[in-house]
Scaffold this motif. Sequence first.
Motif, PDB file in Angstrom:
ATOM      1  N   LEU A  43       0.826  -1.212   0.000  1.00  0.00           N
ATOM      2  CA  LEU A  43       0.000   0.000   0.000  1.00  0.00           C
ATOM      3  C   LEU A  43       0.859   1.260   0.000  1.00  0.00           C
ATOM      4  O   LEU A  43       0.536   2.245  -0.675  1.00  0.00           O
ATOM      5  N   ILE A  44       1.953   1.231   0.744  1.00  0.00           N
ATOM      6  CA  ILE A  44       2.876   2.369   0.753  1.00  0.00           C
ATOM      7  C   ILE A  44       3.494   2.556  -0.631  1.00  0.00           C
ATOM      8  O   ILE A  44       3.601   3.683  -1.139  1.00  0.00           O
ATOM      9  N   GLY A  45       3.892   1.448  -1.264  1.00  0.00           N
ATOM     10  CA  GLY A  45       4.448   1.535  -2.618  1.00  0.00           C
ATOM     11  C   GLY A  45       3.452   2.102  -3.606  1.00  0.00           C
ATOM     12  O   GLY A  45       3.804   2.926  -4.462  1.00  0.00           O
ATOM     13  N   SER A  46       2.199   1.696  -3.478  1.00  0.00           N
ATOM     14  CA  SER A  46       1.151   2.230  -4.349  1.00  0.00           C
ATOM     15  C   SER A  46       0.976   3.730  -4.150  1.00  0.00           C
ATOM     16  O   SER A  46       0.804   4.476  -5.118  1.00  0.00           O
ATOM     17  N   ASN A  47       1.033   4.179  -2.907  1.00  0.00           N
ATOM     18  CA  ASN A  47       0.867   5.611  -2.636  1.00  0.00           C
ATOM     19  C   ASN A  47       2.069   6.423  -3.118  1.00  0.00           C
ATOM     20  O   ASN A  47       1.918   7.574  -3.554  1.00  0.00           O
ATOM     21  N   LEU A 107      -8.438  -2.296  -6.064  1.00  0.00           N
ATOM     22  CA  LEU A 107      -7.192  -1.528  -5.977  1.00  0.00           C
ATOM     23  C   LEU A 107      -6.221  -1.933  -7.083  1.00  0.00           C
ATOM     24  O   LEU A 107      -5.556  -1.082  -7.680  1.00  0.00           O
ATOM     25  N   SER A 108      -6.122  -3.213  -7.338  1.00  0.00           N
ATOM     26  CA  SER A 108      -5.225  -3.687  -8.399  1.00  0.00           C
ATOM     27  C   SER A 108      -5.669  -3.150  -9.756  1.00  0.00           C
ATOM     28  O   SER A 108      -4.851  -2.682 -10.552  1.00  0.00           O
ATOM     29  N   LEU A 109      -6.974  -3.202 -10.006  1.00  0.00           N
ATOM     30  CA  LEU A 109      -7.511  -2.769 -11.288  1.00  0.00           C
ATOM     31  C   LEU A 109      -7.278  -1.285 -11.530  1.00  0.00           C
ATOM     32  O   LEU A 109      -6.774  -0.893 -12.593  1.00  0.00           O
ATOM     33  N   ILE A 110      -7.622  -0.447 -10.550  1.00  0.00           N
ATOM     34  CA  ILE A 110      -7.490   0.996 -10.782  1.00  0.00           C
ATOM     35  C   ILE A 110      -6.024   1.411 -10.854  1.00  0.00           C
ATOM     36  O   ILE A 110      -5.677   2.377 -11.540  1.00  0.00           O
ATOM     37  N   THR A 111      -5.139   0.671 -10.172  1.00  0.00           N
ATOM     38  CA  THR A 111      -3.707   0.983 -10.267  1.00  0.00           C
ATOM     39  C   THR A 111      -3.194   0.696 -11.675  1.00  0.00           C
ATOM     40  O   THR A 111      -2.449   1.493 -12.253  1.00  0.00           O
ATOM     41  N   VAL A 112      -3.609  -0.434 -12.243  1.00  0.00           N
ATOM     42  CA  VAL A 112      -3.232  -0.748 -13.624  1.00  0.00           C
ATOM     43  C   VAL A 112      -3.805   0.304 -14.577  1.00  0.00           C
ATOM     44  O   VAL A 112      -3.114   0.784 -15.482  1.00  0.00           O
ATOM     45  N   VAL A 113      -5.063   0.696 -14.341  1.00  0.00           N
ATOM     46  CA  VAL A 113      -5.726   1.650 -15.233  1.00  0.00           C
ATOM     47  C   VAL A 113      -5.031   3.006 -15.201  1.00  0.00           C
ATOM     48  O   VAL A 113      -4.749   3.598 -16.257  1.00  0.00           O
ATOM     49  N   TRP A 114      -4.726   3.510 -13.992  1.00  0.00           N
ATOM     50  CA  TRP A 114      -4.090   4.831 -13.978  1.00  0.00           C
ATOM     51  C   TRP A 114      -2.654   4.773 -14.481  1.00  0.00           C
ATOM     52  O   TRP A 114      -2.146   5.745 -15.029  1.00  0.00           O
ATOM     53  N   SER A 210       2.562  -2.169 -13.893  1.00  0.00           N
ATOM     54  CA  SER A 210       3.194  -3.436 -13.486  1.00  0.00           C
ATOM     55  C   SER A 210       3.008  -3.672 -11.990  1.00  0.00           C
ATOM     56  O   SER A 210       2.756  -4.800 -11.546  1.00  0.00           O
ATOM     57  N   PHE A 211       3.122  -2.616 -11.207  1.00  0.00           N
ATOM     58  CA  PHE A 211       2.931  -2.728  -9.765  1.00  0.00           C
ATOM     59  C   PHE A 211       1.482  -3.113  -9.448  1.00  0.00           C
ATOM     60  O   PHE A 211       1.225  -3.867  -8.503  1.00  0.00           O
ATOM     61  N   GLY A 212       0.544  -2.610 -10.242  1.00  0.00           N
ATOM     62  CA  GLY A 212      -0.857  -2.972 -10.050  1.00  0.00           C
ATOM     63  C   GLY A 212      -1.093  -4.461 -10.238  1.00  0.00           C
ATOM     64  O   GLY A 212      -1.858  -5.090  -9.495  1.00  0.00           O
ATOM     65  N   LEU A 213      -0.431  -5.057 -11.229  1.00  0.00           N
ATOM     66  CA  LEU A 213      -0.533  -6.504 -11.427  1.00  0.00           C
ATOM     67  C   LEU A 213       0.053  -7.256 -10.242  1.00  0.00           C
ATOM     68  O   LEU A 213      -0.496  -8.276  -9.801  1.00  0.00           O
ATOM     69  N   MET A 215       0.124  -6.193  -7.183  1.00  0.00           N
ATOM     70  CA  MET A 215      -0.801  -6.018  -6.057  1.00  0.00           C
ATOM     71  C   MET A 215      -1.875  -7.102  -6.042  1.00  0.00           C
ATOM     72  O   MET A 215      -2.297  -7.557  -4.970  1.00  0.00           O
ATOM     73  N   PHE A 216      -2.306  -7.520  -7.224  1.00  0.00           N
ATOM     74  CA  PHE A 216      -3.355  -8.541  -7.301  1.00  0.00           C
ATOM     75  C   PHE A 216      -2.927  -9.836  -6.623  1.00  0.00           C
ATOM     76  O   PHE A 216      -3.744 -10.543  -6.025  1.00  0.00           O
ATOM     77  N   PHE A 217      -1.639 -10.163  -6.696  1.00  0.00           N
ATOM     78  CA  PHE A 217      -1.146 -11.413  -6.123  1.00  0.00           C
ATOM     79  C   PHE A 217      -0.717 -11.266  -4.663  1.00  0.00           C
ATOM     80  O   PHE A 217      -0.652 -12.272  -3.945  1.00  0.00           O
ATOM     81  N   LEU A 218      -0.444 -10.046  -4.212  1.00  0.00           N
ATOM     82  CA  LEU A 218       0.061  -9.854  -2.854  1.00  0.00           C
ATOM     83  C   LEU A 218      -1.014  -9.432  -1.855  1.00  0.00           C
ATOM     84  O   LEU A 218      -0.886  -9.693  -0.662  1.00  0.00           O
ATOM     85  N   LEU A 219      -2.065  -8.780  -2.332  1.00  0.00           N
ATOM     86  CA  LEU A 219      -3.097  -8.293  -1.418  1.00  0.00           C
ATOM     87  C   LEU A 219      -4.158  -9.366  -1.165  1.00  0.00           C
ATOM     88  O   LEU A 219      -4.339 -10.286  -1.959  1.00  0.00           O
ATOM     89  N   ALA A 220      -4.852  -9.207  -0.045  1.00  0.00           N
ATOM     90  CA  ALA A 220      -6.000 -10.043   0.295  1.00  0.00           C
ATOM     91  C   ALA A 220      -6.981  -9.176   1.071  1.00  0.00           C
ATOM     92  O   ALA A 220      -6.573  -8.299   1.833  1.00  0.00           O
ATOM     93  N   ASP A 221      -8.268  -9.430   0.890  1.00  0.00           N
ATOM     94  CA  ASP A 221      -9.266  -8.595   1.548  1.00  0.00           C
ATOM     95  C   ASP A 221      -9.281  -8.788   3.062  1.00  0.00           C
ATOM     96  O   ASP A 221      -9.518  -7.842   3.813  1.00  0.00           O
TER      97      ASP A 221
END
Length: 252
Positions: A43-47, A107-114, A210-213, A215-221
Amino acid sequence: MAASPDNVSKELLVSSAAALDTNADKRLRWAFRKVDATLLLVLIGSNILNSMDRANLGLSKVAGLEADTGMRGSDFNVVVSMMYPTYLLGMLPSNLMLRKFGARIWLSLITVVWGVINMCMAFAKNRTDFILCRLFLGAAESGATPGALMLITLWYPREMVTSRITLFYSAFAAGAIIGGPIASGIMKITNPRFRSWEWIFFIEGLTTASFGLLMFFLLADYPEKSWLLKKSEKALLKQRMEQDQAEGGHRP
């Protein structure tokens, strides 16, 4: 006077219970350290990337964007401001999608999109192109911060949330600090395929996508859905969060 057998048994039980509690506390602290090193770090990396992507327009101006695209007068300021109307308007629908699909997917989807939108800005030729990109960028980024905050509250008890949110928001400042030197380095690329400011958008956008992709494998709800934690760690985290709810917390 010798202690009675009953007293000795009670002391042994108390000592054993204390030892078990200490061991459980150690394992719980270790589980939260793993959460810090995985979920919170992602999450910090995404921000950080979010901050860099917002700043790259101003840095690209230094590299000649304004002159190359024929902007005049207040054109550049108009382009900069175009992100915020859709950012504000997109918050409610983005939060609804967040609840529908879950933080991991959304979160993964919108990160890839932006990230892709930033890459598209490398191909923008005039003010209109940039305005369109900025409008879509605002809509894409509108769900990033709410989604991250939601995940933090789902993974940490109340007494730990404040410090993690502080770290999360400090990443935005970190992105602003490192964004300039990184953009300066990118501007030194002499490949004729792109101008220097186009390289900034393309490389930073590709990094974000690439980071968004990832995130899909590292995050969990929720902790119990994570594949990075052991079953015992999931059980400890779930038990701690249930305790936090019983004490007055709330799980969305």
